[in-house]
Design a protein around this motif. Structure first.
Motif, PDB file in Angstrom:
ATOM      1  N   ARG A 137       0.823  -1.201   0.000  1.00 12.11           N
ATOM      2  CA  ARG A 137       0.000   0.000   0.000  1.00 12.11           C
ATOM      3  C   ARG A 137       0.860   1.256   0.000  1.00 12.11           C
ATOM      4  NH1 ARG A 137      -4.875   1.219  -1.440  1.00 12.11           N
ATOM      5  NH2 ARG A 137      -5.038   2.773   0.210  1.00 12.11           N
ATOM      6  N   THR A 138       2.091   1.111   0.468  1.00  2.62           N
ATOM      7  CA  THR A 138       3.039   2.202   0.423  1.00  2.62           C
ATOM      8  C   THR A 138       4.374   1.649  -0.048  1.00  2.62           C
ATOM      9  OG1 THR A 138       4.060   3.998   1.702  1.00  2.62           O
ATOM     10  CG2 THR A 138       3.800   1.885   2.818  1.00  2.62           C
ATOM     11  N   HIS A 144      -1.787  13.486   4.747  1.00  2.06           N
ATOM     12  CA  HIS A 144      -0.836  12.386   4.578  1.00  2.06           C
ATOM     13  C   HIS A 144      -0.279  11.904   5.919  1.00  2.06           C
ATOM     14  CE1 HIS A 144      -0.912  12.261   0.244  1.00  2.06           C
ATOM     15  NE2 HIS A 144      -0.806  13.576   0.204  1.00  2.06           N
ATOM     16  N   ASN A 178      -3.102   9.776   7.265  1.00  7.45           N
ATOM     17  CA  ASN A 178      -3.309   8.555   6.480  1.00  7.45           C
ATOM     18  C   ASN A 178      -2.121   7.597   6.573  1.00  7.45           C
ATOM     19  OD1 ASN A 178      -5.007   7.153   4.378  1.00  7.45           O
ATOM     20  ND2 ASN A 178      -3.142   7.412   3.191  1.00  7.45           N
ATOM     21  N   ASP A 179      -0.914   8.150   6.543  1.00  2.00           N
ATOM     22  CA  ASP A 179       0.282   7.300   6.464  1.00  2.00           C
ATOM     23  C   ASP A 179       0.578   6.550   7.752  1.00  2.00           C
ATOM     24  OD1 ASP A 179       0.453   8.295   3.940  1.00  2.00           O
ATOM     25  OD2 ASP A 179       2.234   9.528   4.264  1.00  2.00           O
ATOM     26  N   ASP A 186      -2.384   1.996   5.235  1.00  2.00           N
ATOM     27  CA  ASP A 186      -1.244   2.418   4.435  1.00  2.00           C
ATOM     28  C   ASP A 186       0.095   2.139   5.100  1.00  2.00           C
ATOM     29  OD1 ASP A 186      -3.505   3.901   3.088  1.00  2.00           O
ATOM     30  OD2 ASP A 186      -1.807   4.480   1.831  1.00  2.00           O
ATOM     31  N   ARG A 241      -2.357  -0.804  -5.296  1.00  2.00           N
ATOM     32  CA  ARG A 241      -1.117  -1.267  -4.651  1.00  2.00           C
ATOM     33  C   ARG A 241       0.081  -0.817  -5.484  1.00  2.00           C
ATOM     34  NH1 ARG A 241      -2.437  -5.846  -1.461  1.00  2.00           N
ATOM     35  NH2 ARG A 241      -0.330  -5.720  -0.591  1.00  2.00           N
ATOM     36  N   HIS A 258      -3.777  -7.258   4.713  1.00  2.91           N
ATOM     37  CA  HIS A 258      -4.655  -6.093   4.776  1.00  2.91           C
ATOM     38  C   HIS A 258      -6.129  -6.481   4.744  1.00  2.91           C
ATOM     39  CE1 HIS A 258      -1.812  -2.781   4.742  1.00  2.91           C
ATOM     40  NE2 HIS A 258      -1.099  -3.419   3.837  1.00  2.91           N
TER      41      HIS A 258
END
Length: 401
Positions: A59-60, A83, A86-87, A92, A294, A351
């Protein structure tokens, strides 16, 4: 049909019914480069299911590569509050951080824990449906679909009913989730940043209260875990709200719309076991999350096509869930008794959606109550679909009882 050219998330016609395009994509191959979205589209169930479990995708990518090293631009500094929020959330995160936080949070979503919420969920569903029936109908989304999961997550987190911010949970979530659409506008980003700042600020205040006076709620439990930073607690709570109600809201409304337009409202079963099977079919038939993106961390091959590191892959959940190779010749048929139903609506692998048992509980409660209290449910007006493609939903659904 040029399947890739027909894949147009900006087109209202495509958003209203993407399934013919998905069929053409599956017929045309297993991986397709889409220039307008700069992604590789993967439409087949077997490939989507396998890639969800493939650790060469993530995802990251920032746990392994810098932006320039990965061939990507750094995010706009003006969007930093979004971000940051979210991060640091489970969705993520990858690697050790993801495993650590998921292990801690998963204790709140075991089937046994969720089952303890069942009386609360069923009571809420009954009251909301009673309100709809008592009014003779109304907007199913505003009166039933949205309040139920938001109230359940607020209860789990320990958001007091007296806090005026409780009414902001749904608007904040909607604004933040706007960033998960393809090519979000600058206005969408502005609203997401504002919501991220306001929601984070409220949660930090709530965390401070729970540190001083712990309660029997998830925020108190997370605050007590020394391994979690405050930002990780904030991001986890926001993700639980966002992921914990979007699928439920959109499957409730989309499911009722599907049943009514198929003339199948009377086919909704009363038996709890059969009702659970019907709920899974609604989750499959018109998937609330159409695409899961992804990053390719190491070169992969899909159907003879090499997809290089640095690429973005779009796993088309909506297409995978209608794939005849897995669901047979009735893949495009709504079958509320479908027993063999390995849909990918909740993802797979590391996930896989933690809230899947809770979402199923909420959906069964809502559809069960609607079937019991509103056997003559019908549409009062044609619904207006939201313009977004990734998260599939309506603006409203007006019904009569």
């Amino acid at each position: 049909m040029d399947a890739v050219a027909a894949f147009d998330p900006s087109s209202p016609d495509f958003v209203a019914d993407p399934y013919p395009v998905y069929a053409a994509l599956r017929e045309a191959g297993r991986a397709h480069w889409c220039g307008p979205t700069r992604q590789w589209l993967v439409p087949h169930h077997a490939d989507v299911s396998a890639l969800l479990r493939d650790r060469r995708l993530g995802r990251t990518y920032t746990h392994r590569f810098g932006h320039a090293e990965f061939g990507r631009e750094a995010p706009d500094p003006l969007h930093e509050p979004f971000h940051t929020l979210n991060d640091h959330g489970l969705l993520d995160l990858e690697g050790a951080d993801h495993a650590r936080i998921r292990r801690l949070v998963s204790k709140a979503f075991t089937p046994r824990t969720v089952e303890r919420l069942a009386p609360t969920v069923r009571g809420l569903a009954a009251r909301l449906v009673d309100g709809l029936v008592g009014a003779g109908g109304g907007d199913l989304q505003a009166l039933v679909a949205e309040p139920l999961p938001v109230a359940v997550i607020a209860e789990m987190l320990g958001v007091p009913e007296g806090d005026e911010e409780r009414a902001m949970l749904r608007p904040w979530s909607a604004a933040i989730c706007g960033m998960f659409e393809l090519n979000p506008s600058e206005e969408t980003a502005r609203l997401a940043v504002r919501a991220s700042i306001e929601f984070s600020g409220y949660l930090r205040e709530l965390i401070a209260r729970r540190r001083a006076e712990p309660g029997d709620d998830l925020v108190s439990a997370l605050v007590a875990v020394e391994e979690l930073t405050e930002q990780e607690v904030v991001s986890t709570c926001v993700l639980l709200l966002n992921a914990g109600h979007e699928a439920t809201v959109n499957t409730t409304v989309g499911g009722v719309w599907t049943l009514l337009r198929h003339g199948a409202w009377g086919d909704v079963p009363a038996d709890p076991g059969k009702l659970s099977t019907a709920v899974d079919e609604l989750l499959r038939y018109d998937t609330p999350l159409q695409m899961f993106e992804r990053w390719v961390l190491d070169d992969i091959e899909v159907g003879g096509t090499v997809i290089p590191r640095g690429s973005e892959v779009a796993l088309l959940f909506g297409s995978a869930n209608r794939d005849p190779a897995r669901f047979g010749p009735t893949a495009d048929v709504l079958d509320l008794a479908r027993a063999d139903n390995p849909h990918v609506t909740f993802g797979a692998g590391v996930h896989y959606c933690l809230g899947a048992p809770l979402a199923r509980l909420e959906l069964a409660a809502v559809f069960g109550e609607l079937r019991r209290r509103a056997p003559g449910l019908r549409l009062a007006a044609d619904p207006v679909r939201r313009p977004g493609y990734v998260i599939r939903g309506f603006e409203s659904l007006l019904v009569e009882v």
